[in-house]
Write a protein that holds these residues in place. Structure first.
Motif, mmCIF file in Angstrom:
data_model
loop_
_atom_site.group_PDB
_atom_site.id
_atom_site.type_symbol
_atom_site.label_atom_id
_atom_site.label_comp_id
_atom_site.label_asym_id
_atom_site.label_seq_id
_atom_site.Cartn_x
_atom_site.Cartn_y
_atom_site.Cartn_z
ATOM 1 N N ALA A 14 0.959 -1.210 -0.039
ATOM 2 C CA ALA A 14 -0.007 -0.085 0.129
ATOM 3 C C ALA A 14 0.896 0.957 0.050
ATOM 4 O O ALA A 14 2.019 1.280 0.525
ATOM 5 C CB ALA A 14 -0.975 0.051 1.217
ATOM 6 N N LEU A 15 0.431 2.424 -0.705
ATOM 7 C CA LEU A 15 1.219 3.529 -0.614
ATOM 8 C C LEU A 15 0.131 4.755 -0.820
ATOM 9 O O LEU A 15 -0.175 5.028 -1.850
ATOM 10 C CB LEU A 15 2.040 3.475 -1.652
ATOM 11 N N HIS A 16 0.170 5.282 0.266
ATOM 12 C CA HIS A 16 -0.694 6.495 0.694
ATOM 13 C C HIS A 16 0.261 7.950 0.739
ATOM 14 O O HIS A 16 1.074 8.026 1.134
ATOM 15 C CB HIS A 16 -1.355 6.654 1.983
ATOM 16 N N VAL A 17 -0.251 8.720 -0.375
ATOM 17 C CA VAL A 17 0.272 10.017 -0.468
ATOM 18 C C VAL A 17 -0.681 11.024 0.276
ATOM 19 O O VAL A 17 -1.597 11.364 -0.246
ATOM 20 C CB VAL A 17 0.694 10.413 -1.860
ATOM 21 N N ARG A 18 0.018 11.719 1.356
ATOM 22 C CA ARG A 18 -0.748 12.600 2.026
ATOM 23 C C ARG A 18 -0.774 14.046 1.940
ATOM 24 O O ARG A 18 -1.556 14.829 1.753
ATOM 25 C CB ARG A 18 -0.261 12.509 3.696
ATOM 26 N N ARG A 19 0.552 14.525 1.356
ATOM 27 C CA ARG A 19 0.686 15.962 0.764
ATOM 28 C C ARG A 19 2.133 15.992 0.260
ATOM 29 O O ARG A 19 3.032 15.278 0.656
ATOM 30 C CB ARG A 19 0.610 16.722 2.234
ATOM 31 N N ARG A 20 2.309 17.113 -0.129
ATOM 32 C CA ARG A 20 3.626 17.636 -0.693
ATOM 33 C C ARG A 20 4.223 18.543 0.279
ATOM 34 O O ARG A 20 3.598 19.562 0.655
ATOM 35 C CB ARG A 20 3.453 18.342 -2.138
ATOM 36 N N ARG A 21 5.372 18.174 0.818
ATOM 37 C CA ARG A 21 6.350 18.981 1.650
ATOM 38 C C ARG A 21 6.660 20.293 1.117
ATOM 39 O O ARG A 21 6.907 20.459 0.104
ATOM 40 C CB ARG A 21 7.192 18.280 2.554
ATOM 41 N N GLU A 22 7.101 21.177 2.081
ATOM 42 C CA GLU A 22 7.922 22.569 1.613
ATOM 43 C C GLU A 22 9.103 22.290 1.089
ATOM 44 O O GLU A 22 9.586 22.930 0.402
ATOM 45 C CB GLU A 22 7.933 23.441 2.790
ATOM 46 N N ASP A 23 9.817 21.318 1.405
ATOM 47 C CA ASP A 23 11.248 20.662 0.699
ATOM 48 C C ASP A 23 11.060 20.187 -0.573
ATOM 49 O O ASP A 23 12.015 19.873 -1.359
ATOM 50 C CB ASP A 23 12.004 19.835 1.763
ATOM 51 N N GLY A 24 9.819 19.638 -1.079
ATOM 52 C CA GLY A 24 9.454 19.288 -2.372
ATOM 53 C C GLY A 24 9.249 17.772 -2.200
ATOM 54 O O GLY A 24 8.655 17.280 -3.273
ATOM 55 N N TYR A 25 9.556 17.076 -1.290
ATOM 56 C CA TYR A 25 9.273 15.709 -1.129
ATOM 57 C C TYR A 25 7.824 15.419 -0.808
ATOM 58 O O TYR A 25 7.365 16.716 -0.277
ATOM 59 C CB TYR A 25 10.282 15.086 -0.024
#
Length: 288
Positions: A14-25
């Protein structure tokens, strides 16, 4: 002395993407699992450090200084080269310059979502630790791995783990999937990670479930499937083909393009493998 080890193929159950961080990751929540097959590495003593590439996908890589296996070897050496008295003791035993002749049999497709390069780097760290008679220090190995890439720390253990953050914060979970028959299928189309993440729509669809590995796998999802299919439509064909077999789970791994299916029996897995188009790459195994 000639040592060898498998660089176990990584899949994201499983792979959940929650948000894009300020550092670009991207902030991720993922369930890592590993197959009992993959690339193979051999190491033997040598005066200098070298890498030979073999196997069906060896021609897709370069044995240059940027190769992740050589970077892992240098990082392992440097971690002890800066360790004071411990370093001097080690250098006295080993002698300088450090070296190893490394052979990598590349059986996993490149840029395919199964962590091949990361698994190779982790296997190199484990093997060279033995060859160079270094302390088998899991914590230090994790620290070295973190400087090499997001999936490398998980590949050090090559066991079922939950990864959070960029995937580097790791926690062991109850692994009730060990021995599960698994089939990996790749349409032999490389897919780079960056464009897939860039194509993600930014919608947070919720947290990773908690519980045993089987529950997380069943109730989880891969938020990168849609973006990957938009860039590489044949992934949808692979998923449809796997979903048409006697599986209990079919999903894309990582950022693609490899997909996997889990089965109740080896016979069901092998029948599914036989039904896949010959133009597609397949690998059958069991979860570790």
């Amino acid at each position: 002395m000639d040592l060898e080890e498998t660089a176990y193929a990584k899949i994201n159950l499983a792979l959940h993407v929650r948000r894009r961080r300020e550092d670009g990751y991207h902030e991720l929540e993922t369930l890592f699992a590993f197959v009992d097959a993959g690339d193979r590495l051999w190491v033997e003593p040598a005066d200098t450090l070298s890498l030979e590439l073999t196997g069906p996908f060896g021609g897709d890589l370069q044995a240059d200084d940027d190769n992740l296996v050589l970077r892992a070897a240098r990082a392992l050496h440097d971690a002890y080269d800066r360790s004071g008295a411990e370093s001097r003791d080690w250098q006295a035993r080993l002698g300088l310059p450090y070296g190893a002749r490394i052979t990598l049999e590349k059986n996993l497709p490149v840029a395919s979502g199964v962590g091949g390069g990361s698994a190779d780097a982790a296997a190199a760290i484990r093997l060279l630790t033995d060859l160079w008679d270094l302390p088998d220090d899991y914590g230090r190995h994790l620290s070295i791995a973190a400087g090499l890439g997001a999936d490398v720390p998980a590949c050090i253990a090559s066991q079922v783990l939950v990864g959070t953050g960029t995937g580097m914060n790791l926690e062991f979970v109850d692994n009730d999937l060990a021995g599960t028959p698994v089939l990996l299928v790749n349409p032999q189309v490389p897919l780079s990670t960056g464009p897939v993440f860039k194509a993600w729509d930014g919608v947070d669809r919720g947290a990773l479930p908690e519980g045993r590995a089987s529950l997380i796998a069943r109730e989880g999802r891969n938020d990168l499937e849609g973006p990957a299919i938009s860039l590489c439509p044949v992934i949808a064909e692979v998923l449809a083909a796997l979903s048409g077999t006697d599986r209990w789970l079919a999903r894309m791994s990582g950022s693609g393009a490899t997909c996997f299916a889990l089965y109740a029996t080896p016979e069901a897995r092998d029948a599914a493998a036989a039904a896949m188009p010959r133009a597609w790459w397949t690998m059958a195994g069991r979860l570790r």
